[in-house]
Design a protein around this motif. Structure first.
Motif, PDB file in Angstrom:
ATOM      1  N   MET A   1      57.413  58.968  13.307  1.00  0.00           N
ATOM      2  CA  MET A   1      57.635  59.644  14.587  1.00  0.00           C
ATOM      3  C   MET A   1      57.039  61.037  14.509  1.00  0.00           C
ATOM      4  O   MET A   1      57.145  61.711  13.509  1.00  0.00           O
ATOM      5  N   LYS A   2      56.397  61.434  15.597  1.00  0.00           N
ATOM      6  CA  LYS A   2      55.781  62.754  15.601  1.00  0.00           C
ATOM      7  C   LYS A   2      56.851  63.827  15.542  1.00  0.00           C
ATOM      8  O   LYS A   2      57.922  63.702  16.142  1.00  0.00           O
ATOM      9  N   LYS A   3      56.530  64.909  14.821  1.00  0.00           N
ATOM     10  CA  LYS A   3      57.487  65.987  14.635  1.00  0.00           C
ATOM     11  C   LYS A   3      57.891  66.588  15.973  1.00  0.00           C
ATOM     12  O   LYS A   3      59.033  66.984  16.159  1.00  0.00           O
ATOM     13  N   ASP A   4      56.944  66.657  16.933  1.00  0.00           N
ATOM     14  CA  ASP A   4      57.300  67.290  18.196  1.00  0.00           C
ATOM     15  C   ASP A   4      58.278  66.427  18.991  1.00  0.00           C
ATOM     16  O   ASP A   4      58.995  66.936  19.842  1.00  0.00           O
ATOM     17  N   THR A   5      58.316  65.112  18.736  1.00  0.00           N
ATOM     18  CA  THR A   5      59.295  64.256  19.403  1.00  0.00           C
ATOM     19  C   THR A   5      60.695  64.613  18.938  1.00  0.00           C
ATOM     20  O   THR A   5      61.631  64.710  19.749  1.00  0.00           O
ATOM     21  N   GLU A   6      60.832  64.837  17.638  1.00  0.00           N
ATOM     22  CA  GLU A   6      62.139  65.234  17.120  1.00  0.00           C
ATOM     23  C   GLU A   6      62.567  66.559  17.757  1.00  0.00           C
ATOM     24  O   GLU A   6      63.711  66.691  18.222  1.00  0.00           O
ATOM     25  N   ALA A   7      61.667  67.509  17.774  1.00  0.00           N
ATOM     26  CA  ALA A   7      61.985  68.827  18.330  1.00  0.00           C
ATOM     27  C   ALA A   7      62.321  68.711  19.814  1.00  0.00           C
ATOM     28  O   ALA A   7      63.227  69.385  20.316  1.00  0.00           O
ATOM     29  N   TYR A   8      61.577  67.865  20.502  1.00  0.00           N
ATOM     30  CA  TYR A   8      61.780  67.692  21.947  1.00  0.00           C
ATOM     31  C   TYR A   8      63.208  67.247  22.250  1.00  0.00           C
ATOM     32  O   TYR A   8      63.832  67.735  23.189  1.00  0.00           O
TER      33      TYR A   8
ATOM     34  N   SER B 127      57.369  48.488  32.422  1.00  0.00           N
ATOM     35  CA  SER B 127      57.010  49.791  31.864  1.00  0.00           C
ATOM     36  C   SER B 127      58.061  50.841  32.219  1.00  0.00           C
ATOM     37  O   SER B 127      58.863  50.660  33.146  1.00  0.00           O
ATOM     38  N   LEU B 128      58.025  51.939  31.494  1.00  0.00           N
ATOM     39  CA  LEU B 128      58.949  53.042  31.760  1.00  0.00           C
ATOM     40  C   LEU B 128      58.776  53.570  33.182  1.00  0.00           C
ATOM     41  O   LEU B 128      59.760  53.801  33.884  1.00  0.00           O
ATOM     42  N   GLU B 149      67.745  60.021  31.103  1.00  0.00           N
ATOM     43  CA  GLU B 149      67.242  59.634  29.783  1.00  0.00           C
ATOM     44  C   GLU B 149      65.868  58.976  29.901  1.00  0.00           C
ATOM     45  O   GLU B 149      64.970  59.239  29.112  1.00  0.00           O
ATOM     46  N   LEU B 150      65.704  58.109  30.908  1.00  0.00           N
ATOM     47  CA  LEU B 150      64.404  57.461  31.102  1.00  0.00           C
ATOM     48  C   LEU B 150      63.319  58.494  31.369  1.00  0.00           C
ATOM     49  O   LEU B 150      62.187  58.364  30.876  1.00  0.00           O
ATOM     50  N   GLU B 151      63.630  59.488  32.156  1.00  0.00           N
ATOM     51  CA  GLU B 151      62.626  60.514  32.475  1.00  0.00           C
ATOM     52  C   GLU B 151      62.270  61.333  31.237  1.00  0.00           C
ATOM     53  O   GLU B 151      61.115  61.728  31.062  1.00  0.00           O
ATOM     54  N   ALA B 152      63.236  61.572  30.382  1.00  0.00           N
ATOM     55  CA  ALA B 152      62.936  62.271  29.126  1.00  0.00           C
ATOM     56  C   ALA B 152      62.051  61.397  28.245  1.00  0.00           C
ATOM     57  O   ALA B 152      61.090  61.882  27.632  1.00  0.00           O
ATOM     58  N   LEU B 153      62.349  60.127  28.171  1.00  0.00           N
ATOM     59  CA  LEU B 153      61.525  59.206  27.374  1.00  0.00           C
ATOM     60  C   LEU B 153      60.102  59.170  27.914  1.00  0.00           C
ATOM     61  O   LEU B 153      59.127  59.152  27.160  1.00  0.00           O
ATOM     62  N   ARG B 154      59.970  59.154  29.211  1.00  0.00           N
ATOM     63  CA  ARG B 154      58.635  59.124  29.804  1.00  0.00           C
ATOM     64  C   ARG B 154      57.888  60.419  29.527  1.00  0.00           C
ATOM     65  O   ARG B 154      56.705  60.411  29.204  1.00  0.00           O
ATOM     66  N   GLU B 158      54.349  60.643  27.557  1.00  0.00           N
ATOM     67  CA  GLU B 158      53.139  61.203  28.164  1.00  0.00           C
ATOM     68  C   GLU B 158      52.546  62.272  27.260  1.00  0.00           C
ATOM     69  O   GLU B 158      51.327  62.341  27.086  1.00  0.00           O
ATOM     70  N   GLU B 159      53.380  63.112  26.676  1.00  0.00           N
ATOM     71  CA  GLU B 159      52.877  64.191  25.818  1.00  0.00           C
ATOM     72  C   GLU B 159      52.254  63.642  24.548  1.00  0.00           C
ATOM     73  O   GLU B 159      51.352  64.267  23.976  1.00  0.00           O
TER      74      GLU B 159
END
Lengths: 83, 161
Positions: A1-8, B127-128, B149-154, B158-159
């Motif tokens: 998992m990317k580190k920025d995902t954890e931080a996010y 899809s999300l 939560e879904l919007e955070a996952l999306r 995206e990022e």
């Protein structure tokens, strides 16, 4: 998992969707745990949880045949029969 | 409670065209949301109705809101005459959706699905983005609860693209 995902998810940036989710009451540490799994592992984990909850429901079904009532669940049973 | 693996394997072995939507789809994308049934959108072609009828028939599907004494026949004709079905089966609770609010018919749903490997089977999963659209369109309190939560996952997905 990317580190920025954890931080996010652990420290959501102000104004982010994660911050809104956290403020809404979502426990993002659980979300992060789920994201560490593959989709297959996530659904398998979901299936196991379903089974475990169903087993608990069956195990604690009232003996009088009345409809399930969560407030009537007694997780401590005492066997008073002798011998 | 639904036996997810058995149901997906059954549908796959019978070559039923379907897309996983609802709670299992949400879970597959990473949500900690807990569900107890399986929702699938299904193609309403004649052949797929036949395959779907055949796949589920041995498991005694029956609408959950039907009185016990009311006869019910599960076959291609029955599926053809309805669209969405909330069923109880020997495998658990299964919802079959010919249309998904906010997304339309099966072709619209399929066009917004992704393939995930679940239980060693390639399965189409909504899809999300489409899950978010569907949940907003449904608009019930239980649908709106999962949106943050879904919007955070999306957003993080995206990022990370």
């Amino acid at each position: 998992m990317k580190k920025d995902t954890e931080a996010y998810f652990l420290n959501p940036p102000p104004g982010s969707a994660a911050a809104r989710a956290r403020d809404f009451g979502i426990d993002l540490t659980l979300t992060l745990q789920r994201l560490r799994l593959t989709p297959d592992e996530r659904v398998r984990q979901l299936q196991r949880a379903m089974f475990e909850i169903e087993n608990m429901r069956v195990d604690h079904k009232p003996q009088d045949g009345k409809a399930d009532d969560p407030s009537r669940v007694d997780l401590t049973t005492v066997d008073t029969t002798s011998g | 409670m639904i036996q997810v693996e058995l149901t997906l394997r059954l549908l796959t072995q019978h070559q039923v065209e379907f897309v996983i939507v609802g709670g299992v789809a949400i879970s597959a994308h990473g949500s900690s949301y807990l569900t107890y049934d399986l929702d699938v959108a299904y193609a309403r072609t004649r052949d797929n109705l036949k395959r779907l009828a055949a796949a589920l028939a041995p498991y005694h599907p029956r609408p959950r809101d039907f009185p016990a004494a009311l006869p019910f026949v599960w076959d291609e004709q029955t599926i053809k005459q309805g669209t969405n079905f909330t069923l109880t089966t020997d495998l658990g609770n299964l919802d079959l959706l010919g249309e998904v609010t906010g997304l339309g018919d099966y072709e619209g749903v399929r066009g917004q699905s992704v393939i995930m490997n679940l239980f060693n089977m390639p399965c189409r999963v909504l899809s999300l983005d489409a899950l978010i659209v569907a949940k907003r369109a449904a608009g019930r309190p239980k649908d709106l609860l999962v949106l943050p939560e879904l919007e955070a996952l999306r957003e993080i997905a995206e990022e990370n693209k």
